[in-house]
Enzyme design. Structure first.
Site, PDB file in Angstrom:
ATOM      1  N   ASP A  67     -18.324  18.474  43.014  1.00  0.00           N
ATOM      2  CA  ASP A  67     -18.828  19.798  43.381  1.00  0.00           C
ATOM      3  C   ASP A  67     -18.948  20.723  42.171  1.00  0.00           C
ATOM      4  O   ASP A  67     -18.430  20.425  41.085  1.00  0.00           O
ATOM      5  CB  ASP A  67     -17.935  20.435  44.456  1.00  0.00           C
ATOM      6  N   ASN A 136      -6.656  23.528  53.961  1.00  0.00           N
ATOM      7  CA  ASN A 136      -7.311  23.488  55.273  1.00  0.00           C
ATOM      8  C   ASN A 136      -7.934  22.121  55.563  1.00  0.00           C
ATOM      9  O   ASN A 136      -8.736  21.988  56.475  1.00  0.00           O
ATOM     10  CB  ASN A 136      -8.380  24.588  55.363  1.00  0.00           C
ATOM     11  N   HIS A 138      -9.980  20.431  53.569  1.00  0.00           N
ATOM     12  CA  HIS A 138     -11.305  20.137  53.007  1.00  0.00           C
ATOM     13  C   HIS A 138     -11.222  19.030  51.957  1.00  0.00           C
ATOM     14  O   HIS A 138     -10.186  18.836  51.316  1.00  0.00           O
ATOM     15  CB  HIS A 138     -12.009  21.403  52.470  1.00  0.00           C
ATOM     16  N   GLU A 143     -15.857  22.118  54.139  1.00  0.00           N
ATOM     17  CA  GLU A 143     -14.901  22.963  54.848  1.00  0.00           C
ATOM     18  C   GLU A 143     -14.851  22.577  56.332  1.00  0.00           C
ATOM     19  O   GLU A 143     -15.813  21.984  56.845  1.00  0.00           O
ATOM     20  CB  GLU A 143     -15.344  24.427  54.722  1.00  0.00           C
TER      21      GLU A 143
HETATM   22  C1  F6R Z   1     -12.291  20.029  43.565  1.00  0.00           C
HETATM   23  C2  F6R Z   1     -12.420  19.851  45.007  1.00  0.00           C
HETATM   24  C3  F6R Z   1     -11.436  20.409  45.986  1.00  0.00           C
HETATM   25  C4  F6R Z   1      -9.979  20.317  45.515  1.00  0.00           C
HETATM   26  C5  F6R Z   1      -9.048  20.941  46.546  1.00  0.00           C
HETATM   27  C6  F6R Z   1      -7.608  20.945  46.075  1.00  0.00           C
HETATM   28  O1  F6R Z   1     -13.331  19.410  42.876  1.00  0.00           O
HETATM   29  O2  F6R Z   1     -13.367  19.257  45.430  1.00  0.00           O
HETATM   30  O3  F6R Z   1     -11.573  19.747  47.224  1.00  0.00           O
HETATM   31  O4  F6R Z   1      -9.640  18.956  45.321  1.00  0.00           O
HETATM   32  O5  F6R Z   1      -9.444  22.251  46.800  1.00  0.00           O
HETATM   33  O6  F6R Z   1      -7.508  21.764  44.965  1.00  0.00           O
HETATM   34  P1  F6R Z   1      -6.167  21.821  44.086  1.00  0.00           P
HETATM   35  O7  F6R Z   1      -6.021  20.491  43.467  1.00  0.00           O
HETATM   36  O8  F6R Z   1      -6.427  22.902  43.071  1.00  0.00           O
HETATM   37  O9  F6R Z   1      -5.070  22.155  45.033  1.00  0.00           O
END
Ligand code: F6R
Length: 242
Positions: A67, A136, A138, A143
């Protein structure tokens, strides 16, 4: 789904990095799907160390990131392109032209998403996709919602994600409200998936992923339908698992 619970974040990172190392050793031209955020930093540390000591060769590896924030240029200090440059790409012998991330500056989302899907297809698909998990549930920026979005798309971010990610920005208003993300179908077409989760804020999401209903309200739950998923959680993130 194989689940490992490690004693701490360091052990989680080392185990996950070993899986990525094995993938590259078995197939030096692997297509790695990569993630940003706090969770993979330890992994990138191990991979960087092994590359610098000559134990890992990225010269033929191709990477596609999950992303990118919509509206940020790759040079922006908060962009995921910059994150990857700083934490991995600039420290290993990967060819810059073999690293791919959605272009956050492309305003035409239909065109950009189609381009990214085609690109992944033209690389032969993703051999190993690394995922973190949102509080959440994701994955990527998919989401919770009423349906799974199959392909790469422009995703509005939920308040929960904005709250979780504002720690990286000077002010909450600076957090982009949209991102380009691979879709659930894009992720599920990966040959192998490696999901990591660290810390107690992830415990509920990990529990629901593994034992809750399979539903787009909890996007990570769909991974139970994939045939080759490894989950590595540290003791805190795995605390609610039986
Ligand atoms: C990042 C991504 C997100 C993160 C998720 C957890 O490229 O796609 O899904 O993996 O938000 O983020 P952290 O590791 O910062 O808790």
């Amino acid at each position: 789904m194989k689940i490992y619970i490690t004693k701490d974040y360091d052990e989680l990172s080392r185990k996950a990095a070993l899986i990525i190392q094995a993938q590259i050793l078995q197939k030096p031209e692997s297509v790695l799907g990569l993630a940003t955020g706090s969770s993979p930093l330890g992994i990138y540390g191990f991979l960087t160390g092994w590359a610098q000591s000559g134990d890992l060769d990225f010269s033929q590896v191709r990477t596609v990131n999950l992303d990118e924030y919509y509206g940020l240029s790759g040079d922006d200090s908060q962009s995921y392109r910059r994150f990857m440059q700083t934490n991995l790409f600039s420290k290993v012998n990967i060819k810059p032209e073999n690293t791919y991330i959605p272009n956050g500056l492309e305003k035409d989302d239909i065109q950009e998403c189609a381009r990214y899907e085609k690109l992944i297809y033209s690389l032969g698909g993703i051999d190993l996709q690394l995922l973190g998990i949102g509080n959440n549930g994701h994955i990527g920026f998919n989401e919770p919602s009423d349906e799974f979005t199959a392909e790469t798309h422009k995703q509005p971010l939920t308040q929960s994600t904005i709250d979780a990610n504002k720690r990286f920005f000077a002010r909450e208003e600076d957090v982009p409200r949209f991102a380009y993300t691979m879709g659930i179908g894009t992720i599920m077409r990966s040959k192998k998936i490696l999901l990591i989760a660290s810390g107690k804020t992830k415990a509920e999401a990990v529990k629901l992923m593994i034992s809750g209903p399979i539903t787009p309200r909890n996007p990570a739950s769909v991974l139970r339908l994939h045939g080759d998923v490894v989950v590595i959680a540290d003791a805190e993130a795995g605390a609610l698992l039986k």
